[in-house]
Design a protein around this motif. Structure first.
Motif, mmCIF file in Angstrom:
data_model
loop_
_atom_site.group_PDB
_atom_site.id
_atom_site.type_symbol
_atom_site.label_atom_id
_atom_site.label_comp_id
_atom_site.label_asym_id
_atom_site.label_seq_id
_atom_site.Cartn_x
_atom_site.Cartn_y
_atom_site.Cartn_z
ATOM 1 N N VAL A 30 0.836 -1.201 0.000
ATOM 2 C CA VAL A 30 0.000 0.000 0.000
ATOM 3 C C VAL A 30 0.870 1.249 0.000
ATOM 4 N N GLU A 31 1.923 1.242 0.784
ATOM 5 C CA GLU A 31 2.810 2.409 0.853
ATOM 6 C C GLU A 31 3.589 2.604 -0.449
ATOM 7 N N ILE A 32 3.966 1.515 -1.104
ATOM 8 C CA ILE A 32 4.662 1.648 -2.390
ATOM 9 C C ILE A 32 3.721 2.261 -3.430
ATOM 10 N N PHE A 38 9.645 5.371 2.274
ATOM 11 C CA PHE A 38 10.168 5.257 3.638
ATOM 12 C C PHE A 38 9.295 4.311 4.467
ATOM 13 N N TRP A 39 7.986 4.556 4.480
ATOM 14 C CA TRP A 39 7.082 3.699 5.257
ATOM 15 C C TRP A 39 6.962 2.316 4.638
ATOM 16 N N ALA A 40 7.137 2.215 3.339
ATOM 17 C CA ALA A 40 7.114 0.903 2.684
ATOM 18 C C ALA A 40 8.282 0.052 3.166
ATOM 19 N N LEU A 42 9.922 0.426 6.019
ATOM 20 C CA LEU A 42 9.709 0.100 7.434
ATOM 21 C C LEU A 42 8.706 -1.040 7.617
ATOM 22 N N SER A 43 7.594 -1.005 6.903
ATOM 23 C CA SER A 43 6.607 -2.072 7.063
ATOM 24 C C SER A 43 7.093 -3.376 6.439
ATOM 25 N N ALA A 44 7.878 -3.310 5.370
ATOM 26 C CA ALA A 44 8.466 -4.527 4.796
ATOM 27 C C ALA A 44 9.493 -5.121 5.760
ATOM 28 N N ALA A 45 10.239 -4.271 6.440
ATOM 29 C CA ALA A 45 11.199 -4.765 7.434
ATOM 30 C C ALA A 45 10.460 -5.421 8.602
ATOM 31 N N ALA A 46 9.330 -4.842 9.006
ATOM 32 C CA ALA A 46 8.524 -5.459 10.065
ATOM 33 C C ALA A 46 7.992 -6.809 9.605
ATOM 34 N N GLY A 47 7.589 -6.906 8.345
ATOM 35 C CA GLY A 47 7.115 -8.171 7.802
ATOM 36 C C GLY A 47 8.220 -9.209 7.731
ATOM 37 N N ALA A 48 9.412 -8.776 7.348
ATOM 38 C CA ALA A 48 10.548 -9.701 7.283
ATOM 39 C C ALA A 48 10.917 -10.196 8.677
ATOM 40 N N TYR A 49 10.904 -9.302 9.650
ATOM 41 C CA TYR A 49 11.197 -9.693 11.024
ATOM 42 C C TYR A 49 10.132 -10.650 11.557
#
Length: 94
Positions: A30-32, A38-40, A42-49
């Motif tokens: 959604v952010e992309i 920037f938020w994309a 961060l949320s992708a990093a949260a998903g990867a974690y």
């Protein structure tokens, strides 16, 4: 520091773990589309974690408080019946 505790009972169900990871990566998409990288990231990093903690390193815990693991009521001994009360000389029970 651990942000996700994989031993928590909330993560025992597979659909919960899938939903958490999917929401994080969905929000990154959604952010992309919205044009905010920037938020994309961060949320992708949260998903990867979340994927790493909930799938890669996840070790399912056996259900300790499961009703199936509890002994059947038929297996337990019933308590002894109380002794019959014996009347005293005056006719009253002791």
């Amino acid at each position: 520091m651990q942000l996700i505790d994989p031993k928590h009972p909330a993560y025992q169900r597979l659909w919960v773990r899938i939903a958490i990871v999917a929401v994080c990566f969905g929000w990154a998409a959604v952010e992309i589309v919205g044009g905010d990288p920037f938020w994309a990231v961060l949320s992708a990093a949260a998903g990867a974690y979340a994927f790493y903690m909930l799938f890669w390193t996840f070790k399912p815990q056996p259900e300790a408080a499961s009703p199936a693991a509890a002994p059947d009521a038929d297996d337990e001994e019933e308590p002894a019946a109380p002794a019959a009360e014996t009347p005293s000389k005056d006719g009253h029970a002791k």
